[in-house]
Design a protein around this motif. Structure first.
Motif, PDB file in Angstrom:
ATOM      1  N   ALA A 103     -13.709   6.205  -2.156  1.00  0.00           N
ATOM      2  CA  ALA A 103     -14.500   7.234  -2.835  1.00  0.00           C
ATOM      3  C   ALA A 103     -14.001   8.620  -2.430  1.00  0.00           C
ATOM      4  N   HIS A 104     -13.775   8.813  -1.126  1.00  0.00           N
ATOM      5  CA  HIS A 104     -13.277  10.115  -0.661  1.00  0.00           C
ATOM      6  C   HIS A 104     -12.001  10.508  -1.395  1.00  0.00           C
ATOM      7  N   ILE A 105     -11.027   9.607  -1.412  1.00  0.00           N
ATOM      8  CA  ILE A 105      -9.741  10.032  -1.976  1.00  0.00           C
ATOM      9  C   ILE A 105      -9.859  10.300  -3.464  1.00  0.00           C
ATOM     10  N   HIS A 106     -10.712   9.575  -4.174  1.00  0.00           N
ATOM     11  CA  HIS A 106     -10.801   9.870  -5.610  1.00  0.00           C
ATOM     12  C   HIS A 106     -11.584  11.141  -5.885  1.00  0.00           C
ATOM     13  N   PRO A 142     -14.596  -3.801   2.070  1.00  0.00           N
ATOM     14  CA  PRO A 142     -13.290  -3.336   2.514  1.00  0.00           C
ATOM     15  C   PRO A 142     -12.415  -2.952   1.329  1.00  0.00           C
ATOM     16  N   ARG A 143     -11.468  -2.050   1.558  1.00  0.00           N
ATOM     17  CA  ARG A 143     -10.537  -1.695   0.496  1.00  0.00           C
ATOM     18  C   ARG A 143      -9.385  -2.685   0.490  1.00  0.00           C
ATOM     19  N   ARG A 144      -8.574  -2.630  -0.548  1.00  0.00           N
ATOM     20  CA  ARG A 144      -7.385  -3.457  -0.673  1.00  0.00           C
ATOM     21  C   ARG A 144      -7.684  -4.945  -0.632  1.00  0.00           C
ATOM     22  N   ALA A 186     -10.436  18.959  15.123  1.00  0.00           N
ATOM     23  CA  ALA A 186      -9.576  19.653  14.160  1.00  0.00           C
ATOM     24  C   ALA A 186      -9.931  19.244  12.739  1.00  0.00           C
ATOM     25  N   SER A 187     -10.186  17.947  12.545  1.00  0.00           N
ATOM     26  CA  SER A 187     -10.479  17.474  11.185  1.00  0.00           C
ATOM     27  C   SER A 187     -11.797  18.024  10.678  1.00  0.00           C
ATOM     28  N   ILE A 188     -12.732  18.236  11.594  1.00  0.00           N
ATOM     29  CA  ILE A 188     -14.022  18.756  11.144  1.00  0.00           C
ATOM     30  C   ILE A 188     -13.918  20.257  10.881  1.00  0.00           C
ATOM     31  N   LEU A 218     -16.410   3.702   8.765  1.00  0.00           N
ATOM     32  CA  LEU A 218     -16.068   4.004   7.379  1.00  0.00           C
ATOM     33  C   LEU A 218     -14.639   3.630   7.011  1.00  0.00           C
ATOM     34  N   THR A 219     -13.732   3.703   7.974  1.00  0.00           N
ATOM     35  CA  THR A 219     -12.318   3.584   7.620  1.00  0.00           C
ATOM     36  C   THR A 219     -12.029   2.253   6.946  1.00  0.00           C
ATOM     37  N   ASP A 220     -11.084   2.295   6.013  1.00  0.00           N
ATOM     38  CA  ASP A 220     -10.672   1.099   5.293  1.00  0.00           C
ATOM     39  C   ASP A 220     -11.797   0.393   4.550  1.00  0.00           C
ATOM     40  N   GLY A 263       0.832  -1.198   0.000  1.00  0.00           N
ATOM     41  CA  GLY A 263       0.000   0.000   0.000  1.00  0.00           C
ATOM     42  C   GLY A 263       0.864   1.243   0.000  1.00  0.00           C
ATOM     43  N   TRP A 264       0.263   2.374  -0.381  1.00  0.00           N
ATOM     44  CA  TRP A 264       1.127   3.543  -0.521  1.00  0.00           C
ATOM     45  C   TRP A 264       1.619   4.047   0.822  1.00  0.00           C
ATOM     46  N   PHE A 265       0.890   3.730   1.938  1.00  0.00           N
ATOM     47  CA  PHE A 265       1.418   4.210   3.222  1.00  0.00           C
ATOM     48  C   PHE A 265       2.188   3.148   3.985  1.00  0.00           C
ATOM     49  N   VAL A 320      -1.341  15.727   1.237  1.00  0.00           N
ATOM     50  CA  VAL A 320      -2.544  15.689   0.396  1.00  0.00           C
ATOM     51  C   VAL A 320      -3.065  17.103   0.137  1.00  0.00           C
ATOM     52  N   TYR A 321      -2.824  18.010   1.063  1.00  0.00           N
ATOM     53  CA  TYR A 321      -3.209  19.389   0.756  1.00  0.00           C
ATOM     54  C   TYR A 321      -2.226  20.021  -0.211  1.00  0.00           C
ATOM     55  N   ALA A 322      -0.953  19.648  -0.085  1.00  0.00           N
ATOM     56  CA  ALA A 322       0.046  20.215  -1.000  1.00  0.00           C
ATOM     57  C   ALA A 322      -0.276  19.846  -2.442  1.00  0.00           C
ATOM     58  N   VAL A 376     -17.929   7.548  13.571  1.00  0.00           N
ATOM     59  CA  VAL A 376     -18.357   7.215  12.214  1.00  0.00           C
ATOM     60  C   VAL A 376     -17.184   6.625  11.441  1.00  0.00           C
ATOM     61  N   ASP A 377     -16.019   7.220  11.650  1.00  0.00           N
ATOM     62  CA  ASP A 377     -14.848   6.694  10.942  1.00  0.00           C
ATOM     63  C   ASP A 377     -14.537   5.255  11.335  1.00  0.00           C
ATOM     64  N   TRP A 378     -14.836   4.893  12.570  1.00  0.00           N
ATOM     65  CA  TRP A 378     -14.593   3.489  12.962  1.00  0.00           C
ATOM     66  C   TRP A 378     -15.346   2.545  12.044  1.00  0.00           C
TER      67      TRP A 378
HETATM   68  C1  HEA Z   1      -6.387  15.290  -2.117  1.00  0.00           C
HETATM   69  C2  HEA Z   1      -6.491  15.737  -1.098  1.00  0.00           C
HETATM   70  C3  HEA Z   1      -7.396  15.575   0.062  1.00  0.00           C
HETATM   71  C4  HEA Z   1      -8.206  16.545   0.578  1.00  0.00           C
HETATM   72  C5  HEA Z   1      -8.380  17.953   0.096  1.00  0.00           C
HETATM   73  C6  HEA Z   1      -8.834  15.942   1.704  1.00  0.00           C
HETATM   74  C7  HEA Z   1      -9.723  16.637   2.501  1.00  0.00           C
HETATM   75  C8  HEA Z   1     -10.201  16.159   3.717  1.00  0.00           C
HETATM   76  N1  HEA Z   1     -10.007  14.902   4.220  1.00  0.00           N
HETATM   77 FE1  HEA Z   1      -9.038  13.392   3.294  1.00  0.00          FE
HETATM   78  N2  HEA Z   1      -7.850  11.971   2.560  1.00  0.00           N
HETATM   79  C9  HEA Z   1      -7.096  12.064   1.410  1.00  0.00           C
HETATM   80  C10 HEA Z   1      -6.943  13.169   0.632  1.00  0.00           C
HETATM   81  C11 HEA Z   1      -7.571  14.383   0.871  1.00  0.00           C
HETATM   82  N3  HEA Z   1      -8.458  14.638   1.858  1.00  0.00           N
HETATM   83  C12 HEA Z   1      -6.474  10.804   1.124  1.00  0.00           C
HETATM   84  C13 HEA Z   1      -5.550  10.515  -0.040  1.00  0.00           C
HETATM   85  C14 HEA Z   1      -6.878   9.936   2.126  1.00  0.00           C
HETATM   86  C15 HEA Z   1      -6.638   8.452   2.270  1.00  0.00           C
HETATM   87  C16 HEA Z   1      -5.359   7.967   2.602  1.00  0.00           C
HETATM   88  C17 HEA Z   1      -5.419   6.479   2.556  1.00  0.00           C
HETATM   89  O1  HEA Z   1      -5.904   5.904   3.542  1.00  0.00           O
HETATM   90  O2  HEA Z   1      -5.031   5.897   1.515  1.00  0.00           O
HETATM   91  C18 HEA Z   1      -7.724  10.706   3.013  1.00  0.00           C
HETATM   92  C19 HEA Z   1      -8.291  10.177   4.154  1.00  0.00           C
HETATM   93  C20 HEA Z   1      -8.972  10.934   5.070  1.00  0.00           C
HETATM   94  C21 HEA Z   1      -9.340  10.465   6.366  1.00  0.00           C
HETATM   95  C22 HEA Z   1      -9.018   9.096   6.962  1.00  0.00           C
HETATM   96  C23 HEA Z   1     -10.062   8.149   6.573  1.00  0.00           C
HETATM   97  C24 HEA Z   1      -9.748   6.788   7.024  1.00  0.00           C
HETATM   98  O3  HEA Z   1      -8.767   6.203   6.542  1.00  0.00           O
HETATM   99  O4  HEA Z   1     -10.491   6.303   7.870  1.00  0.00           O
HETATM  100  C25 HEA Z   1     -10.028  11.482   6.971  1.00  0.00           C
HETATM  101  C26 HEA Z   1     -10.575  11.411   8.345  1.00  0.00           C
HETATM  102  O5  HEA Z   1     -10.898  12.347   8.952  1.00  0.00           O
HETATM  103  C27 HEA Z   1     -10.055  12.585   6.041  1.00  0.00           C
HETATM  104  C28 HEA Z   1     -10.651  13.807   6.290  1.00  0.00           C
HETATM  105  C29 HEA Z   1     -10.609  14.876   5.414  1.00  0.00           C
HETATM  106  C30 HEA Z   1     -11.239  16.152   5.707  1.00  0.00           C
HETATM  107  C31 HEA Z   1     -12.029  16.518   6.919  1.00  0.00           C
HETATM  108  C32 HEA Z   1     -10.967  16.956   4.630  1.00  0.00           C
HETATM  109  C33 HEA Z   1     -11.377  18.395   4.481  1.00  0.00           C
HETATM  110  O6  HEA Z   1     -10.286  19.174   4.124  1.00  0.00           O
HETATM  111  C34 HEA Z   1     -12.491  18.600   3.515  1.00  0.00           C
HETATM  112  C35 HEA Z   1     -13.100  19.971   3.664  1.00  0.00           C
HETATM  113  C36 HEA Z   1     -14.047  20.354   2.570  1.00  0.00           C
HETATM  114  C37 HEA Z   1     -15.383  20.310   2.619  1.00  0.00           C
HETATM  115  C38 HEA Z   1     -16.111  19.790   3.805  1.00  0.00           C
HETATM  116  C39 HEA Z   1     -16.213  20.745   1.426  1.00  0.00           C
HETATM  117  C40 HEA Z   1     -16.424  22.212   1.300  1.00  0.00           C
HETATM  118  C41 HEA Z   1     -17.083  22.823   2.472  1.00  0.00           C
HETATM  119  C42 HEA Z   1     -18.339  23.323   2.451  1.00  0.00           C
HETATM  120  C43 HEA Z   1     -19.144  23.398   1.218  1.00  0.00           C
HETATM  121  C44 HEA Z   1     -18.873  23.878   3.710  1.00  0.00           C
HETATM  122  C45 HEA Z   1     -20.008  23.108   4.315  1.00  0.00           C
HETATM  123  C46 HEA Z   1     -19.612  21.762   4.756  1.00  0.00           C
HETATM  124  C47 HEA Z   1     -20.085  21.117   5.828  1.00  0.00           C
HETATM  125  C48 HEA Z   1     -21.039  21.719   6.791  1.00  0.00           C
HETATM  126  C49 HEA Z   1     -19.664  19.698   6.092  1.00  0.00           C
HETATM  127  N4  HEA Z   1      -9.415  12.214   4.893  1.00  0.00           N
END
Ligand code: HEA
Ligand code: HEA
Ligand code: CUA
Ligand SMILES: [Cu+2]
Lengths: 653, 337, 204
Positions: free
Chosen positions: A405-408, A467-469, A338-340, A397-399, A156-158, A274-276, A393-395
């Motif tokens: 779907a989220h990451i794509h 499940p993934r993977r 923080a994540s929310i 959703l995770t894996d 896996g990538w991580f 992932v933000y970069a 909820v993540d407990w």
């Molecule tokens: C590409 C980049 C990217 C971006 C931008 C994000 C954005 C976010 N990610 Fe994501 N994330 C990934 C890439 C990214 N993620 C990847 C690659 C993984 C998986 C890694 C792996 O396991 O392989 C991952 C996994 C991941 C997890 C772990 C899941 C798990 O393995 O169980 C979580 C958990 O909190 C999370 C949270 C978030 C949150 C809260 C945001 C927030 O930044 C999102 C904020 C944006 C919005 C919410 C939409 C706009 C907002 C509004 C319109 C306002 C109104 C909204 C509300 C009231 C909700 N991400």
């Protein structure tokens, strides 16, 4: 000698129609034709295009891998791939997409565009720029060499330990991955430093930090983050390599090592990363979308600040990838909150883009469609992140495929779609030709429909517990139809990506000539010819607002306080650029820019040889290559009179 | 072909009586335990917020694009202007979002507190040992003679919370019974504790959800919630050693000791290996090979004849012994009630 | 065309003091290197607070300061010599510049030699325990930085001897110095972690 011996009062001119000046600059700046020139060029435009081209090649590779394993997953109990093949395939896919496509593609655009956006002649450190490209290329080849000989990374990538440790993973797979990632990390770090220094020093006179395009904010934020985040992952991989090869015990459980240490180090890097790989892409939208809404972006300062805020918060959420590891409730609550809350700066962006369209006059180009649809895809991807941000909820959703779907949605929605839009938007600048808009429309709808068809059902299969993977799944789980649809959608999306590539190919040959500013856009890259000359700008522009080319029509500043996109410093006494102060961009120094040089390539090769030596644990090779690297570096940095580095005053010409 | 357990007659009807569970056994959109009951409303809640946000943004986006009659195809034909600052959008949009987000945080923290401890003291503890790619299950008791080991199938009494200790013998795995509890990782060198319960008797599926190597996909398990009486009976039976075989199976027991005993344990015999699942009461289990095939005579025969064909890469090699011997062994295994 | 004059002042040309791009590049290199050491030390503290077998954290009892403390002082002195060299080139004193650089380099080499003996004395090896892995990895990382720093100092020493620098053109000196001061400061963090925190009660 006093400082005045090293000074000069540069001349100032409108440059218009000054052929002699143009020819002189052309001679000074152009890359020598032929192989030697090709291998030693330091022109940011050439390097940018190489980045883009290479990253696209990796997108196709990663995409083909995905399509192959999508066939395996189309139906239950398929036997196309063995478990081992599947594991390498999905790992290569994730690694390729995240590290070899999504980051570098944005570096490519920024490399090409930054000096043009900033009104500069090149990046601050052109040879480092070439170096970072070469290392990226070699790291990519290094990682793919593993896959080619059947030992691709397979965890896996991580890459969680201890499955990545010698005891459970005895082949060279993980050694390739570890060393390749460290090598790639060097490339990214070098590139990041270059962006930050360019931002600090190379902005055109008058372009104070509240006047830079949002794309610059995006890449700057990403680069600063990389400077602080990359060491975590490079270190993690290095420690793992040592555990595997020279007997240390960082992650080795029987000896008292800690598997969770890996996860902390990886995600302290991983989340900022992932933000970069999306903030610059969001910047592209922030700059491109307003052009097609015929108005400046709503809330420039808010959007710029939210870019930075996302990243600052982004350093404090890494534990959301570790919610199920059994950490204490108190720490879970903190990281959950923080994540929310990190959605707040994202909301700023979303509403700013919406308001820009609503209060503007949308123009229906293909680029606009990609940029506008991005808003929706980002929201879908964002809210699924918001859901996983809630620990209980993540407990669940995770894996699962919900996370897939989220990451794509975030990666394709916020990276691939804006990048596709950016190709349509900036292709005329890159080549001087327009892309085919009719094909563009087909291209957009194929990608948009294919993407949603393919990836939306993943949310549902995730909620139904897939499940993934997993290399296969049993029937009777309620996932069959969903997976079939996903596979079909993936292929449609793949065809869409092919259409993009096809459109680029035919437009490159047959596209309508573009002119300097086909979209009537406001920023400096459109003030020079398409494609730009090697020196970018005949004279260095002077900037007084965020949209130099719209000032007259917006009529928001007094006439005597307007920008001069075509008038300013004439720097023609050698390869020169202007260095300005970090905040206000006041002229500070005339920089002597280095010429083309084979040193970056040689350096990158010897550095790669070090890593090959480490891979085969052949210490004499490592030592030899290290010496070669050091020698190249000394040669590279040797003070040159021509560059104004030695005590004699610089020669001109 | 691998026959699938769900289509097998032995399983029909034993599932918890919810429609989703029979259609989609790993879904967590139906909860069957007190712990899952706390979490499910939150899941639906954040899902509803998410759907609402996506709907609102999509409507605004489409409205933004189409609320002006007629649009141009060429940028240069439209004038540039700044009709309004548009900042109201930011104020309103961001404040409303922030409210929703803060509310979610509060709800999240509340649920976290709710599920941190079981409603009543768990009556006993089960230790789960995750292995590449199966689950060891040990019922702990202060009186060690009351402890026993089984594998891949966890029996619990319905209606009371049970405490779990999760340990790993090799790499990281993750323990997940969607209808009863979310995931807890099983990490070597660390013991994670958690609890859950089942409200009603039934069979609930579980799955390993941390990637753990080749057969991560096929590392599954069952939780069987019995009525308290049934559970007590099951437990009493498990505590006994299996009855010694008779006839044909006696030879099977010997071969088993020779070829299989180094990895498998059958209590009361010389077979005391621990690399593979405890087989003392194998015939009491619904499935074989960590939940992936139904425990039928045919599947059992297929499995011991060539485990690699069923679960490629798993750590039980194909035994190099004659078919005759294999069938004796199988006959013996079938006495392990 | 003079009606569009943007600036009229004279500007320095080429690499000048902290306006050289290389100096900025080094600043950010130091940032990323600092992050690297922060993560390295994070490893130490993370593993330090986990349960251990008795006497394995730190392994072999409290680390001895006999060599480490004097060595710390030597490295700080080297930084001082470097600062003195920097001061002198700004005064156009090439001779003292060379003297200062030479002193800094020699002190750096002495640090390495003493550090070698410090390693020799340890009753454990890289692969004994997590602590020993941490010890040799982190001090090893630091040593590698000292080696790189000594390489840099030697290089600018040669350049100085070749007369490349004067009171205006001295960017490489400042760039190398930035790195060298960083290597010294980061040693304080390493030193504090390995030699002082156990005395303050962080041990298992
Ligand atoms: C590409 C980049 C990217 C971006 C931008 C994000 C954005 C976010 N990610 Fe994501 N994330 C990934 C890439 C990214 N993620 C990847 C690659 C993984 C998986 C890694 C792996 O396991 O392989 C991952 C996994 C991941 C997890 C772990 C899941 C798990 O393995 O169980 C979580 C958990 O909190 C999370 C949270 C978030 C949150 C809260 C945001 C927030 O930044 C999102 C904020 C944006 C919005 C919410 C939409 C706009 C907002 C509004 C319109 C306002 C109104 C909204 C509300 C009231 C909700 N991400
Ligand atoms: C930028 C990032 C990115 C991108 C663009 C993609 C693109 C795609 N991803 Fe990827 N994916 C990840 C990042 C990304 N992915 C990551 C990080 C993971 C996690 C890995 C891990 O768990 O370690 C992952 C995991 C992942 C999984 C889960 C695997 C598993 O858990 O077992 C799946 C499953 O369907 C999947 C599918 C796809 C598909 C179908 C595409 C499609 O978009 C691909 C489209 C195809 C192309 C772009 C190729 C171009 C087309 C051609 C060359 C023509 C082909 C021919 C015809 C159509 C006839 N991805
Ligand atoms: Cu065990 Cu996945
Ligand atoms: Cu994250």
């Amino acid at each position: 000698m006093t400082i005045t011996d090293y000074e000069r009062a540069p001349t100032v001119s409108t440059g218009d129609g000054n052929r002699a000046l143009a020819e002189r600059l052309q001679r000074i700046w152009e890359t020598e034709p032929g192989l030697k020139g090709w291998l030693s060029t330091v022109d940011h435009k050439e390097i940018g295009l190489r980045y883009i081209f290479t990253a696209f090649a990796f997108l196709v590779l990663g995409g083909v891998e995905a399509l192959i394993f999508r066939v395996q997953l189309a139906q239950p109990n398929e036997h196309l791939l063995t478990p081992e093949q599947y594991d390498q395939m999905f790992t290569m896919h994730g690694m390729t997409m995240i590290f070899l496509y999504a980051g570098p593609i944005l570096s490519g655009f920024s490399n090409y565009l930054w000096p043009l956006l900033l009104g500069a002649r090149d990046m601050a450190l052109p040879r480092l720029n070439a170096l970072s490209y070469w290392i990226y290329l070699f790291a990519g080849l290094f990682l793919y060499a593993a896959f080619a000989i059947g030992f691709g990374p397979n965890d896996g990538w991580f890459n969680y330990v201890p499955y990545a440790a010698r005891a459970y993973n005895n082949g060279p797979n993980i050694d390739f991955y570890s060393l390749g990632m460290i090598l790639l990390g060097i490339s990214t770090t070098v590139g990041a430093i270059n962006f930050v220094v360019t931002f600090m020093r190379m902005r055109a006179p008058g372009m104070s930090i509240n006047r830079v395009p949002i794309l610059v904010w995006g890449t700057l934020t990403a680069s600063v983050a990389n400077i602080f985040a990359i060491p975590a992952v490079s270190l993690a991989f290095f420690l793992l390599w040592m555990d595997r090869n020279i007997g240390t015990h960082f992650f080795d459980v029987p000896a008292g090592g800690q598997p969770l240490l890996w996860q902390h180090l990886f995600w302290m890097f991983g989340h900022p990363w992932v933000y970069a790989i999306v903030l610059p892409a969001m910047g592209m939208v922030s700059d491109g979308l307003p052009v097609f809404c015929r108005r400046p972006i709503v809330g420039y300062s808010a959007v710029a600040l939210s870019t930075v805020a996302t990243m600052v918060l982004g350093f404090g959420v890494w534990v959301h990838h570790m919610f199920a590891t059994g950490l204490p409730t108190i720490s879970l609550s903190f990281f959950s909150a923080a994540s929310i809350i990190i959605a707040v700066p994202s909301a700023v962006g979303v509403f700013a883009w919406l308001a820009t369209i609503w209060t503007g006059k949308p123009v229906f180009t293909t680029a606009f469609m990609f940029f506008a649809s991005f808003i929706m895809l980002f929201t879908i991807g964002g809210v699924s992140g918001f859901m996983t941000g809630s620990v209980p909820v993540d407990w669940q959703l995770t894996d699962t495929y919900f996370v897939v779907a989220h990451i794509h949605y975030v990666l394709i929605g916020i990276n691939v779609f804006p990048v596709a839009g950016a190709v349509y938007f900036w292709f005329p600048k890159f080549t001087g030709r327009m892309m085919d808009e009719r094909l563009g429309r087909w291209n957009f709808w194929t990608m948009f429909i294919g993407f949603n068809l393919g990836f939306f059902p993943m949310h549902i299969s995730g909620l139904l517990g897939m499940p993934r993977r997993v290399y296969t799944y049993a029937d009777g789980m309620g996932w069959d139809t969903l997976n079939l649809i996903t596979t079909i959608g993936s292929f449609v999306f793949g065809i869409g990506v092919l259409m993009l590539i096809w459109n680029v190919a035919i437009s490159y040959r047959r596209g309508r000539p573009a002119g300097d500013n086909p979209w009537d856009a406001p920023t400096l890259e459109w003030a020079t010819s398409s494609p730009p000359p090697p020196y970018n700008f005949l004279v260095i522009p002077t900037v007084q607002s965020r949209h130099p080319l719209w000032e007259e029509r917006l009529n928001e500043q007094p006439k005597d306080q307007r920008s001069y996109p075509h008038a300013g410093l004439v720097l023609e006494q050698g390869k020169e650029a202007i260095g300005t102060t970090p905040l206000d961009a006041q002229p500070d120094i005339i920089l002597k820019m280095p010429g083309d040089s084979p040193a970056p390539l040689i350096f990158a090769i010897s550095l790669t040889v070090i890593f090959v030596g480490l891979l085969i644990t052949t210490w004499w090779l490592v030592a030899l290559a290290a010496l070669a690297t050091a020698a190249t570096m000394i040669g590279w940095l040797w003070p040159e009179r021509k560059l104004g580095e030695t005590a004699e005053p610089a020669v001109h010409g | 072909m691998i026959p699938h357990w769900a289509t097998n007659a032995t399983f029909e009807g034993v599932f918890a009586a919810s429609p989703v569970q029979t259609v989609s056994p790993l879904s967590y959109l139906i909860s069957s335990g007190a712990k899952a009951d706390h979490v499910l409303p939150l899941t639906w809640g954040v899902l509803a917020v998410s759907v609402a946000v996506v709907a609102i943004i999509s409507i605004l986006l489409i409205g933004a694009i189409w609320h002006r009659p007629g649009f141009a195809l060429a940028a240069t034909t439209l004038p540039v202007e700044r009709p309004s600052s548009g900042l109201n959008w930011l104020w309103i949009g961001v404040s409303l979002s922030t409210l929703a987000l803060l509310a979610t945080i509060v709800w999240t923290v509340k649920v976290l507190a709710d599920v941190a401890a079981p409603p009543s003291k768990p009556s006993f503890t089960i230790e789960i040992t995750a292995h590449q790619w199966w689950w060891g299950v040990r019922y702990l008791s202060a009186d060690t003679s009351q402890s026993f080991t089984t594998a891949n199938e966890i029996h619990i009494p319905a209606g009371t919370p049970v405490q779990f200790r999760l340990v790993s013998s090799d790499v990281i795995h993750s323990f997940w019974i969607p209808a009863l509890t979310g995931k807890t990782d099983v990490i070597p060198g660390q013991t994670n504790e958690m609890w859950f319960d089942a409200k009603a008797p039934g069979i609930y599926r579980g799955q390993c959800t941390e990637y753990c190597g080749l057969e991560h996909a096929k590392m599954q398990m069952l939780v069987v919630a019995d009525t308290p009486a049934d559970f007590a009976a099951w437990r009493a039976h498990q505590l006994q050693s299996p009855a010694p075989p008779a006839g044909y199976a006696i030879a099977g027991q010997q071969s088993f000791g020779t070829y299989c005993g180094s990895c498998h344990t059958v209590r009361g015999t010389d077979a005391a290996g621990s690399l593979g699942p405890d087989l003392s009461h194998l015939m009491q289990r619904h499935t074989l090979a960590a939940g992936i095939i139904a425990n039928t005579p045919q599947n059992l025969a297929d499995w011991i004849a060539d485990p690699q064909a069923v679960k490629p890469g798993n750590l039980m090699q194909r035994p190099e012994i004659s078919t005759a011997e294999l069938s004796r062994i199988r006959a013996y295994l079938q006495t392990l009630n | 065309m003079a009606e569009r004059v943007a600036i009229e002042t004279r500007l320095p040309v080429g690499a000048i003091d902290t306006r050289a791009s290389g100096w900025w590049a080094m600043i950010f290199t130091v940032f990323t290197e600092s992050a690297l050491f922060a993560y390295l030390l994070f490893n130490y503290y993370y593993l330090a607070v986990q349960p251990h077998l008795p006497d394995t954290f730190p392994q072999g009892g409290m680390p001895s300061l006999t060599l480490a403390l004097p060595n710390t002082i030597i490295l700080l002195a080297s930084s001082g010599a470097m600062a003195w060299a920097q001061l002198n080139i700004e005064r156009d004193d090439n001779r003292r510049l060379i003297l200062g650089l030479a002193a800094a380099t020699v002190l750096g080499v002495i640090f390495l030699v003493i550090q070698y003996f410090e390693w020799e004395q340890k009753p454990f090896t890289l692969s004994s325990t997590p602590y020993s892995s941490l010890y040799f990895t982190i001090t090893g990382f630091h040593m590698a930085h000292v080696v790189a720093g000594v390489g840099m100092l030697t290089t600018v020493l040669v350049w100085s001897a070749l007369g490349y620098f004067n009171r205006v053109r001295y960017a490489p000196i400042h760039i190398a110095a930035l790195y060298w001061h960083f290597v010294d400061v980061v040693w304080l963090a390493v030193f504090f972690t390995f030699y002082i925190t156990p005395l303050l009660g962080l041990h298992g």
